[in-house]
Design a protein around this motif. Structure first.
Motif, PDB file in Angstrom:
ATOM      1  N   ARG A   1       7.662  -3.092 -10.719  1.00 28.62           N
ATOM      2  CA  ARG A   1       7.669  -2.406 -12.007  1.00 28.62           C
ATOM      3  C   ARG A   1       6.594  -1.333 -11.971  1.00 28.62           C
ATOM      4  O   ARG A   1       5.434  -1.616 -11.660  1.00 28.62           O
ATOM      5  CB  ARG A   1       7.365  -3.421 -13.109  1.00 28.62           C
ATOM      6  CG  ARG A   1       8.210  -3.199 -14.345  1.00 28.62           C
ATOM      7  CD  ARG A   1       8.029  -4.354 -15.297  1.00 28.62           C
ATOM      8  NE  ARG A   1       7.497  -3.839 -16.551  1.00 28.62           N
ATOM      9  CZ  ARG A   1       6.679  -4.504 -17.331  1.00 28.62           C
ATOM     10  NH1 ARG A   1       6.265  -5.698 -17.007  1.00 28.62           N
ATOM     11  NH2 ARG A   1       6.268  -3.954 -18.450  1.00 28.62           N
TER      12      ARG A   1
ATOM     13  N   GLN B   1      -2.525   6.398  -2.646  1.00 27.37           N
ATOM     14  CA  GLN B   1      -2.574   5.885  -4.016  1.00 27.37           C
ATOM     15  C   GLN B   1      -3.371   4.590  -4.120  1.00 27.37           C
ATOM     16  O   GLN B   1      -4.204   4.435  -4.997  1.00 27.37           O
ATOM     17  CB  GLN B   1      -1.154   5.642  -4.538  1.00 27.37           C
ATOM     18  CG  GLN B   1      -0.309   6.906  -4.621  1.00 27.37           C
ATOM     19  CD  GLN B   1      -0.848   7.886  -5.638  1.00 27.37           C
ATOM     20  OE1 GLN B   1      -1.338   7.493  -6.686  1.00 27.37           O
ATOM     21  NE2 GLN B   1      -0.780   9.161  -5.318  1.00 27.37           N
ATOM     22  N   GLY B   2      -3.058   3.655  -3.231  1.00 27.82           N
ATOM     23  CA  GLY B   2      -3.754   2.373  -3.313  1.00 27.82           C
ATOM     24  C   GLY B   2      -2.823   1.231  -2.996  1.00 27.82           C
ATOM     25  O   GLY B   2      -1.721   1.434  -2.477  1.00 27.82           O
ATOM     26  N   GLU B   3      -3.303   0.040  -3.331  1.00 29.34           N
ATOM     27  CA  GLU B   3      -2.641  -1.182  -2.895  1.00 29.34           C
ATOM     28  C   GLU B   3      -2.551  -2.164  -4.053  1.00 29.34           C
ATOM     29  O   GLU B   3      -3.492  -2.285  -4.827  1.00 29.34           O
ATOM     30  CB  GLU B   3      -3.482  -1.789  -1.758  1.00 29.34           C
ATOM     31  CG  GLU B   3      -2.823  -2.873  -0.976  1.00 29.34           C
ATOM     32  CD  GLU B   3      -3.770  -3.462   0.064  1.00 29.34           C
ATOM     33  OE1 GLU B   3      -3.365  -3.554   1.211  1.00 29.34           O
ATOM     34  OE2 GLU B   3      -4.899  -3.818  -0.295  1.00 29.34           O
TER      35      GLU B   3
ATOM     36  N   GLU C   1      -0.872 -15.270 -12.370  1.00 32.21           N
ATOM     37  CA  GLU C   1      -1.213 -13.895 -12.001  1.00 32.21           C
ATOM     38  C   GLU C   1      -2.693 -13.658 -12.284  1.00 32.21           C
ATOM     39  O   GLU C   1      -3.206 -14.027 -13.344  1.00 32.21           O
ATOM     40  CB  GLU C   1      -0.371 -12.910 -12.830  1.00 32.21           C
ATOM     41  CG  GLU C   1      -0.579 -11.472 -12.384  1.00 32.21           C
ATOM     42  CD  GLU C   1       0.088 -10.447 -13.289  1.00 32.21           C
ATOM     43  OE1 GLU C   1       0.574 -10.819 -14.368  1.00 32.21           O
ATOM     44  OE2 GLU C   1       0.094  -9.267 -12.902  1.00 32.21           O
TER      45      GLU C   1
ATOM     46  N   TYR D   1       0.839  -1.208   0.000  1.00 30.54           N
ATOM     47  CA  TYR D   1       0.000   0.000   0.000  1.00 30.54           C
ATOM     48  C   TYR D   1       0.872   1.255   0.000  1.00 30.54           C
ATOM     49  O   TYR D   1       1.777   1.393   0.814  1.00 30.54           O
ATOM     50  CB  TYR D   1      -0.893  -0.019   1.246  1.00 30.54           C
ATOM     51  CG  TYR D   1      -1.554   1.293   1.588  1.00 30.54           C
ATOM     52  CD1 TYR D   1      -2.616   1.778   0.822  1.00 30.54           C
ATOM     53  CD2 TYR D   1      -1.144   2.042   2.689  1.00 30.54           C
ATOM     54  CE1 TYR D   1      -3.228   2.981   1.140  1.00 30.54           C
ATOM     55  CE2 TYR D   1      -1.762   3.241   3.018  1.00 30.54           C
ATOM     56  CZ  TYR D   1      -2.801   3.712   2.238  1.00 30.54           C
ATOM     57  OH  TYR D   1      -3.405   4.894   2.561  1.00 30.54           O
TER      58      TYR D   1
ATOM     59  N   VAL E   1       4.053   0.552 -13.501  1.00 29.14           N
ATOM     60  CA  VAL E   1       3.253   0.559 -14.729  1.00 29.14           C
ATOM     61  C   VAL E   1       1.860   1.137 -14.537  1.00 29.14           C
ATOM     62  O   VAL E   1       1.161   1.388 -15.505  1.00 29.14           O
ATOM     63  CB  VAL E   1       3.111  -0.869 -15.317  1.00 29.14           C
ATOM     64  CG1 VAL E   1       4.439  -1.349 -15.850  1.00 29.14           C
ATOM     65  CG2 VAL E   1       2.557  -1.823 -14.279  1.00 29.14           C
TER      66      VAL E   1
ATOM     67  N   LEU F   1       5.821   2.406   3.437  1.00 31.46           N
ATOM     68  CA  LEU F   1       4.786   1.676   2.694  1.00 31.46           C
ATOM     69  C   LEU F   1       3.947   0.892   3.698  1.00 31.46           C
ATOM     70  O   LEU F   1       4.402   0.616   4.807  1.00 31.46           O
ATOM     71  CB  LEU F   1       5.416   0.698   1.704  1.00 31.46           C
ATOM     72  CG  LEU F   1       6.098   1.276   0.460  1.00 31.46           C
ATOM     73  CD1 LEU F   1       6.807   0.167  -0.304  1.00 31.46           C
ATOM     74  CD2 LEU F   1       5.076   1.979  -0.428  1.00 31.46           C
TER      75      LEU F   1
END
Lengths: 366, 273
Positions: free
Chosen positions: B71, B49-51, B232, B45, B73, B89
């Protein structure tokens, strides 16, 4: 335990509300809004529907006035899910500190009393219990569920979309409640036959102006039989899990996809669908909130992967995910079907897609 | 009650820039040791911004630190590229299944990674090297899109200099100053020398890469129950409650991400499942 049935006079419904309020509970139950029966916070019996019955069919839901009964309708678009697993819930609030952040958890909600829970609603709660109170406990569901008081209602009529008997979930309320009411209206008056389902129910009943049931004692069974006699729709549950898992490549998925508009209504009205997403909201004062919201496997973004896009990019694949999960893989995950036969997804599908008809066709295919 | 939705703040101790869009962050867990098994992941997290789910790329024998290779992205991971030591974090985890470090004992171990897929395999490699006597031959095959997108380059050089493992590196697209192999990892796998009857294959990378890696390994004679792949899926909770990562009857966050191939071969073949 010996449970003599008793009578609550219609004019004493207010005492039921007042007694629940005296325990500090919010009372959540049915009320008419925007042409539908929804579950909301009620102040007293005046908020309940009066003389309203529903007509339901695939893609169709209408209310009309008839008689004076309070509970002579089937189920509306909402289930009690929204009160135990709210559509929007703050998971935490974070504020910036010198180098990092501090987390503040949300306050526990007030204890609730649900009024008017039908057999299918209770069955749906039992299913969500398995989802949210399993090896990982969702603290938000757990705190709402733990303090719940449930006033159930015995159905005395069914909608054409109902199919609870074939899911083994109704119409009779037989467990998972504190008190249950069966509504009786005849020349002798308007009253409720009260059944006690728990110790908490017994304690509450002791505070109500109840009197002995004499001729009405079998009203709950009569009501259930009346409702069940109206139910023609049947889910073909026999071997359904295996049949659906075997139909993964069926052309019927493309057929249903040609009618499905992917709107997600079915998942939102479903009393057991539990999927959520999270939204991160930062306010102008720099506070950050992480909000959990209902999500749907019908949204393309639901399965989105960076670099690959949605795993289930076609509507057919998304419908297959929903139906196969609900009726097949739910068994693998939670040891039960995910369907209680409430018929909401049938009535509230704008295209009138009928889960029972689709399951039948897929099962024949297998 | 312990709230599984709430992250624990952890401080960044070290930042290593791997490539233009990838960093390795080492978080300080000395105050509260962090135990995990190679192959597991955390929800990471970033305040405001988010997790996101990120696999753990560090050494499982070092509980005083937690290492993630990220990464940048998306809206959550891109700002993570700019973190500096001292930043904080939030972490939830560890979650998910692990690489078969026990099952692989005594066998040749073939590690096949593509792109960022080397990150979740690095704890496995660390374990193999830390317990070198427990395994027979070790082969690492790593494919990157281009030479400048390779992770852990210094470490790859170091590993390649060892006499007790074989390292093959390949790129999809060469550049002027690249003199190594160009091509897909399956070609390197086909050329690798190992005892297929008694080998363990572990792979992580894009699904299409893993499909061909498994196909090649099976063709070479590796039994399907000796192959493991890491899947994934979209994840929002990692605790089996949000529903996003469902794959057939599984929640990939719980029954995965690391799967034995014979358990998923039939599902892997189904499109859009």
């Amino acid at each position: 335990m010996h449970n003599p049935r008793t009578i609550l006079s219609h004019s004493d419904l207010g005492t039921l509300f007042a007694t629940l309020h005296a325990e500090g509970r919010h009372t959540i139950g049915p009320t008419v809004r925007d042409g539908a029966i929804v579950y909301d916070r009620l102040i007293g019996p005046d908020d309940l529907p009066t003389g309203v019955v529903d007509e339901q069919a695939p893609g169709r839901y209408r209310l009309r006035h008839e008689g004076t009964r309070r509970f002579s309708w089937s189920v509306g678009p909402q289930s009690f899910k929204r009160w135990l697993h709210p559509p929007e819930l703050r998971l935490f609030r974070a504020t910036r500190t010198e180098r990092g952040f501090a987390v503040e958890k949300p306050e526990a909600p007030p204890p609730l009393a649900l009024i008017g829970a039908r057999a299918c609603e209770l069955a749906a709660m039992a299913i969500q219990d398995r989802v949210f109170l399993g090896d990982v406990v969702d603290p938000h569901y757990a705190s709402r569920r733990r303090d719940l008081f449930i006033v159930a209602v015995q159905c005395d009529r069914a909608a054409s979309t109902c199919f609870c008997p074939s899911m083994g979930s109704g119409p009779r309320v037989s467990r998972g409640y504190d008190l249950s009411l069966t509504e009786v209206v005849d020349e002798a008056g308007h009253r409720f036959v009260v059944e006690i389902g728990s110790e908490a129910g017994r304690a509450l009943a002791a505070k109500l102006p109840l009197h002995a049931a004499t001729t009405d004692a079998d009203a709950p069974e009569r009501a259930s039989a009346e409702a069940e006699a109206q139910i023609a729709r049947r889910m073909p549950t026999d071997g359904l899990r295996e049949k659906l898992l075997g139909a993964v490549a069926s052309s019927n998925w493309d057929d249903v996809a040609s009618r499905c508009i992917g709107c997600a209504n079915c998942t939102l009205v479903c009393p057991t669908c539990f999927c959520t997403t999270v939204d991160d909201v930062t306010t102008l004062d720099g506070t950050h909130e992480r909000v959990r919201r209902w999500d749907s496997c019908f949204h393309p973004d639901f399965s989105y992967l960076h670099g690959a896009g949605p795993v289930r990019s076609s509507v057919g694949a998304r419908y297959r995910q929903w139906l196969t999960h609900k009726l097949a893989t739910w068994h693998d995950q939670f040891g039960t079907s995910g369907c209680v036969g409430c018929g909401r997804c049938v009535a509230w599908c704008p295209a009138g897609i009928d889960i029972v008809a689709e399951a039948e066709r897929l099962a024949e295919d297998a | 009650m312990n709230d599984p939705w709430v992250p624990t703040p952890m401080t960044v101790r070290e930042v290593v820039r791997e490539t233009a869009d990838t960093v390795t962050l080492t978080l300080d867990t000395s105050a509260s040791p962090f135990a995990f098994a190679p192959g597991q992941f955390n929800m990471v997290y970033l305040f405001g911004q988010g997790e996101v789910p990120i696999s753990i790329s560090g050494h499982a024998d070092r509980p005083d630190e937690l290492v993630h290779t990220i990464r940048g992205v998306g809206p959550v991971t891109r700002p993570m590229l700019d973190l500096v030591p001292g930043d904080v974090l939030g972490i939830r985890g560890p979650f998910g299944t692990a690489w078969p470090v026990e099952e692989a004992r005594g066998t040749d171990v073939i590690v096949v990674a593509g792109g960022i897929g080397l990150a979740p395999l690095r704890p496995m490699i660390y374990h193999l090297l830390a317990n070198r006597r427990d395994y027979a031959r070790i082969v690492l095959i790593y494919g990157a899109r281009q030479p400048d997108q390779m992770l852990f380059v210094d470490e790859l050089h170091h590993w390649r200099g060892r006499f007790d493992l074989t390292v093959e590196v390949t790129v999809d697209q060469g550049t002027e100053d690249w003199f190594g192999p160009v091509g897909v990892v399956t070609r390197s796998l086909a050329r690798a020398r190992f005892d297929a009857d008694d080998a363990t294959v572990v792979t992580c990378g894009p699904e299409v890469m893993m499909r061909f890696v498994v196909h090649e390994a099976v063709r070479m004679g590796v039994p399907q129950d000796r192959i493991w792949a890491s899947m994934e899926r979209n994840m929002k909770c990692a605790i089996g409650l949000c529903g996003h990562c469902q794959w057939g009857p599984d929640f990939v966050c719980k029954q995965g991400p690391v799967y034995r191939w014979d358990h998923i071969a039939h599902r892997f073949a189904e499109k859009e499942l």
